[in-house]
Structure formats: structure tokens, C-alpha cells
Design a protein around this motif. Sequence first.
Motif, short mmCIF file in Angstrom:
data_model
loop_
_atom_site.label_atom_id
_atom_site.label_comp_id
_atom_site.label_asym_id
_atom_site.label_seq_id
_atom_site.Cartn_x
_atom_site.Cartn_y
_atom_site.Cartn_z
N ARG A 229 0.84 -1.19 0.00
CA ARG A 229 0.00 0.00 0.00
C ARG A 229 0.88 1.25 0.00
O ARG A 229 1.85 1.34 0.75
CB ARG A 229 -0.90 0.02 1.22
N GLY A 230 0.56 2.19 -0.89
CA GLY A 230 1.31 3.42 -0.97
C GLY A 230 2.59 3.33 -1.77
O GLY A 230 3.32 4.32 -1.87
N GLU A 231 2.87 2.18 -2.38
CA GLU A 231 4.10 2.01 -3.15
C GLU A 231 3.89 2.50 -4.59
O GLU A 231 2.77 2.50 -5.11
CB GLU A 231 4.51 0.54 -3.15
N PHE A 232 4.97 2.90 -5.24
CA PHE A 232 4.98 3.29 -6.64
C PHE A 232 5.92 2.32 -7.35
O PHE A 232 7.13 2.35 -7.17
CB PHE A 232 5.47 4.72 -6.79
N VAL A 233 5.34 1.44 -8.19
CA VAL A 233 6.09 0.39 -8.88
C VAL A 233 5.97 0.60 -10.38
O VAL A 233 4.87 0.87 -10.88
CB VAL A 233 5.56 -1.01 -8.50
N SER A 234 7.08 0.49 -11.10
CA SER A 234 7.02 0.49 -12.56
C SER A 234 7.35 -0.90 -13.07
O SER A 234 8.10 -1.65 -12.45
CB SER A 234 7.99 1.52 -13.15
N ILE A 235 6.76 -1.24 -14.22
CA ILE A 235 6.99 -2.52 -14.89
C ILE A 235 7.62 -2.22 -16.24
O ILE A 235 7.07 -1.44 -17.01
CB ILE A 235 5.69 -3.31 -15.08
N ALA A 236 8.78 -2.80 -16.50
CA ALA A 236 9.53 -2.50 -17.71
C ALA A 236 9.88 -3.77 -18.47
O ALA A 236 9.92 -4.87 -17.90
CB ALA A 236 10.81 -1.74 -17.37
N GLY A 237 10.14 -3.61 -19.76
CA GLY A 237 10.54 -4.74 -20.58
C GLY A 237 10.23 -4.46 -22.04
O GLY A 237 9.47 -3.55 -22.36
N PRO A 238 10.80 -5.25 -22.95
CA PRO A 238 10.59 -5.03 -24.39
C PRO A 238 9.18 -5.42 -24.80
O PRO A 238 8.44 -6.07 -24.06
CB PRO A 238 11.62 -5.96 -25.03
N SER A 239 8.80 -5.02 -26.01
CA SER A 239 7.49 -5.38 -26.54
C SER A 239 7.35 -6.90 -26.57
O SER A 239 8.28 -7.62 -26.94
CB SER A 239 7.32 -4.82 -27.96
N GLY A 240 6.17 -7.38 -26.15
CA GLY A 240 5.91 -8.80 -26.17
C GLY A 240 6.40 -9.56 -24.97
O GLY A 240 6.31 -10.79 -24.93
N CYS A 241 6.91 -8.85 -23.94
CA CYS A 241 7.45 -9.55 -22.78
C CYS A 241 6.39 -9.91 -21.75
O CYS A 241 6.67 -10.65 -20.80
CB CYS A 241 8.55 -8.72 -22.11
N GLY A 242 5.17 -9.39 -21.89
CA GLY A 242 4.10 -9.73 -20.95
C GLY A 242 3.62 -8.58 -20.09
O GLY A 242 2.77 -8.77 -19.22
N LYS A 243 4.12 -7.36 -20.33
CA LYS A 243 3.74 -6.22 -19.49
C LYS A 243 2.23 -5.97 -19.54
O LYS A 243 1.58 -5.81 -18.51
CB LYS A 243 4.48 -4.95 -19.93
N SER A 244 1.69 -5.88 -20.75
CA SER A 244 0.26 -5.58 -20.89
C SER A 244 -0.61 -6.70 -20.34
O SER A 244 -1.66 -6.46 -19.74
CB SER A 244 -0.09 -5.32 -22.37
#
Length: 253
Positions: A37-52
Motif C-alpha cells: 500500500r502506498g508504493e509506486f512500482v514500474s513494470i519494464a521490458g521489451p514489446s511482447g514480454c508480458g507487461k500488458s
Amino acid sequence: MTPQGEPLIRLDGVRKVFFTDEVETHALSDIDLEIQRGEFVSIAGPSGCGKSTLLSILGLLDSPTEGEYWLNGRPVNRLPLGERSRIRNREIGFIFQAFHLIADLTVFENVELPLTYRGMSSAERKKRVQEALERVGMAHRIKHYPSQLSGGQQQRVAVARALVGNPSIFLADEPTGNLDSRNGEAVMELLRELHHDGTTICMVTHDPRYARYAERTVHLFDGHIVEEASGVDCVARAQLHPGFCFLQMYTLL
């Protein structure tokens, strides 16, 4: 760093496989993830890696093939569609790269829309919309239509729409992707202000300039979490390689 405790989000052994007649596509494999709770997390990686795909599961727009998803201490991945929709409306705020404002609705009506599904009185909806637009600096545009706004202004309205329902978490999918650098920085400063006020944010981004706003960056590659780092660490790594971006970063792992 946000104090540790009962996580707002927990994924245990999450896998997502898309089936066709001839092919199985493994979009996510053995994802274990906690967001406090209250955290700011980013998700990174190339296209097609599963982010979406991961963001869709977190937003209850899709379900994992295997594994468990807890939100606010409650298992949610096997709930009926109606209950999942109710939770999305009340606990999850979405911010999209393409804004997704409705062209024939005013700024006020776009921000009000999520509240119309809650059985809330007109007076309460008006109060909440006004407060949300004031918070993002767009109350003076309340009667305008999206076509009358710049890209940065449209994204601010989209942020207001996400926060008007007081959700548990913001899910932001490339929120600066359609903006120039000046407007991108302005939107990220707005997200940072919301985070400082206690908002939990999970953001997909390719841009290391914006990773510094997050406390933690989770790197995906071929459907796996391959690394976690602080936002400061991500920027430092980018500065070691001029022109470095997350897509290039993954060719080195």
C-alpha cells in the motif's frame, strides 16, 4: 520506502497461456509479485514480454491460467464477472496511453462516468468530480470537450477520472507515451504528487527518465520477472549507456 505489511496486491505463481488451434503462447510464467500500500512500482521490458498481460490481470480485465491473485487480502482471480466489474469500478483506477476519453462527453461528464455505476447522488458526484479536477488543475476546463484540449490536458482529465472513485490502486499503461517530453514530465509530476499523498501506483513504461519516479522497477523478459531494482538504480544504469532504453537493457541480461 513504504513500510512493509499486508500487501495490497499479491501474485503467487501466476501463469498466462493463450491457446490457439496450433500454438500455445506462454505470456507469463511463474510470476510472484507483491505491491505494498502506498508504493509506486514500474513494470519494464521489451514489446511482447508480458507487461500488458500482467497489467490486464492486475486490473481484473483478464484471468491467469494458473496461480493466485489477492487484492486487499481477498482472492479475486476466480470471482464471477459481475463481482470483478464491481471491484474494478471501486478499487482500480486506469490511466491509458491513448487517454480513452469519450469524444462527445464534456470533461465533467468523462470524469463523472465511473461514479454513475455506483448509485451515487448527483450532488455527491458533482462534488467528487469538482475535487478531482481541481486536484489535477483542470477545473477551469470542466465544460470543454476532449477535442478542445491538448494531449497533456487530456491525460490530466484521464488521471482525474481514475482518482474520482478513490481507488485502492492506479494502473497506468504508458501514461506518457503519447505526450511530448514537457507534458510527459508534467503528468509524471502529477503522479508523484498523488503518490506522496498515499496513492498506490503500478505503471508500465519503456522510458528510464520516468522510472526514477517509482520506488521500484520490475523487469520482465519473455514472461518472467528477471530483475527488480529501485528507480534510482534504473536511471544510473541508463546514464552509463548514452541513449540507453529499457528495450536495449534487455538485450544485455
